[in-house]
Design an enzyme around this catalytic site. Sequence first.
Site, PDB file in Angstrom:
ATOM      1  N   LYS A  31      23.763  14.010 -67.630  1.00  0.00           N
ATOM      2  CA  LYS A  31      24.852  14.582 -68.434  1.00  0.00           C
ATOM      3  C   LYS A  31      26.068  13.659 -68.540  1.00  0.00           C
ATOM      4  CE  LYS A  31      23.823  17.714 -70.064  1.00  0.00           C
ATOM      5  NZ  LYS A  31      22.820  17.731 -71.181  1.00  0.00           N
ATOM      6  N   GLY A  33      25.894  10.745 -70.621  1.00  0.00           N
ATOM      7  CA  GLY A  33      25.830  10.058 -71.908  1.00  0.00           C
ATOM      8  C   GLY A  33      24.725   9.021 -71.943  1.00  0.00           C
ATOM      9  N   THR A  34      23.728   9.179 -71.076  1.00  0.00           N
ATOM     10  CA  THR A  34      22.669   8.166 -70.976  1.00  0.00           C
ATOM     11  C   THR A  34      21.798   8.114 -72.238  1.00  0.00           C
ATOM     12  OG1 THR A  34      21.142   9.703 -69.873  1.00  0.00           O
ATOM     13  CG2 THR A  34      22.571   8.367 -68.465  1.00  0.00           C
ATOM     14  N   GLY A 238      25.714  18.033 -76.871  1.00  0.00           N
ATOM     15  CA  GLY A 238      26.950  18.572 -77.416  1.00  0.00           C
ATOM     16  C   GLY A 238      26.980  20.088 -77.439  1.00  0.00           C
ATOM     17  N   ARG A 239      26.285  20.696 -76.469  1.00  0.00           N
ATOM     18  CA  ARG A 239      26.342  22.161 -76.363  1.00  0.00           C
ATOM     19  C   ARG A 239      27.759  22.606 -76.044  1.00  0.00           C
ATOM     20  NH1 ARG A 239      21.856  21.537 -72.754  1.00  0.00           N
ATOM     21  NH2 ARG A 239      19.874  22.121 -73.713  1.00  0.00           N
ATOM     22  N   HIS A 241      30.317  24.251 -73.897  1.00  0.00           N
ATOM     23  CA  HIS A 241      30.338  24.539 -72.464  1.00  0.00           C
ATOM     24  C   HIS A 241      30.748  25.981 -72.177  1.00  0.00           C
ATOM     25  CE1 HIS A 241      30.727  20.112 -70.943  1.00  0.00           C
ATOM     26  NE2 HIS A 241      29.649  20.328 -71.650  1.00  0.00           N
TER      27      HIS A 241
END
EC number: 2.8.2.-
Length: 274
Positions: A31, A33-34, A238-239, A241
């Site tokens: 979580k 940005g990989t 980009g869910r 939160h």
Amino acid sequence: DPSGPPVGSPPGPARPGTKRLPQAIVVGVKKGGTRAVLEFIRVHPDVRALGTEPHFFDRNYDRGLEWYRSLMPRTLDSQITVEKTPSYFVTKEAPRRIFNMSRDTKLIVVVRNPVTRAISDYTQTLSKKPDIPTFEGLTFRNRSLGLVDTSWNAIRIGMYAVHLESWLQYFPLSQIHFVSGEKLITDPAGEMGKVQDFLGIKRVITDKHFYFNKTKGFPCLKKSESSGLPRCLGKSKGRTHVQIDPEVIEQLRDFYRPYNVKFYETVGQDFRWE
């Protein structure tokens, strides 16, 4: 034959190049940005990347290096092979195992504010298992004492300074590149420029490659490696939160602060999470 044509024989037109063990691995963090880094870097003509996470150095190590190599895309001599498995960063054995494959392996770690990273991690789990306890319930061993449960993976992963220690037993800092997950969103070309420098390849990926998608809140590629069509990351990225009590966030900030400071000092880079 997983290793490609024998040396000296011309490669067939359908299968140019050779499968090689990766010279660079995106080892973390979950979580952070990989996936974005992988999708952005594989636009580079000198990079070939494995699309899925092989989990070799954590879950599949007993299958052996030849199995691992067989998964890799074919490359020409001028190209770098890259894979990403974000759980490596928190796997105790991973640094030694990667070192044993090649002490020259370049390591990329995408880091992000550990508080937002934990909330993102929880949000992902919640989407798969709607019945899990609340974020607050999982975060604390004792809420009134502010005792954070460091055994919960979502919390543990963000203690970057702790995990980094294991890597520095095997690799010098010069072989580890840290990408800011925040800057990857606000300045993707700048962050990817540094990644290209670290990999020793030309700065081909520049701001010309990106546009900002306001709906997703993420930068997207103007054209992808394969189809030449614009490409954003998938639906799972980009869910929105979960809303967390500000007091809980404050307690978590306090918890992470010493780890963050230690991390900044160790890597010589201030990520401005405070």
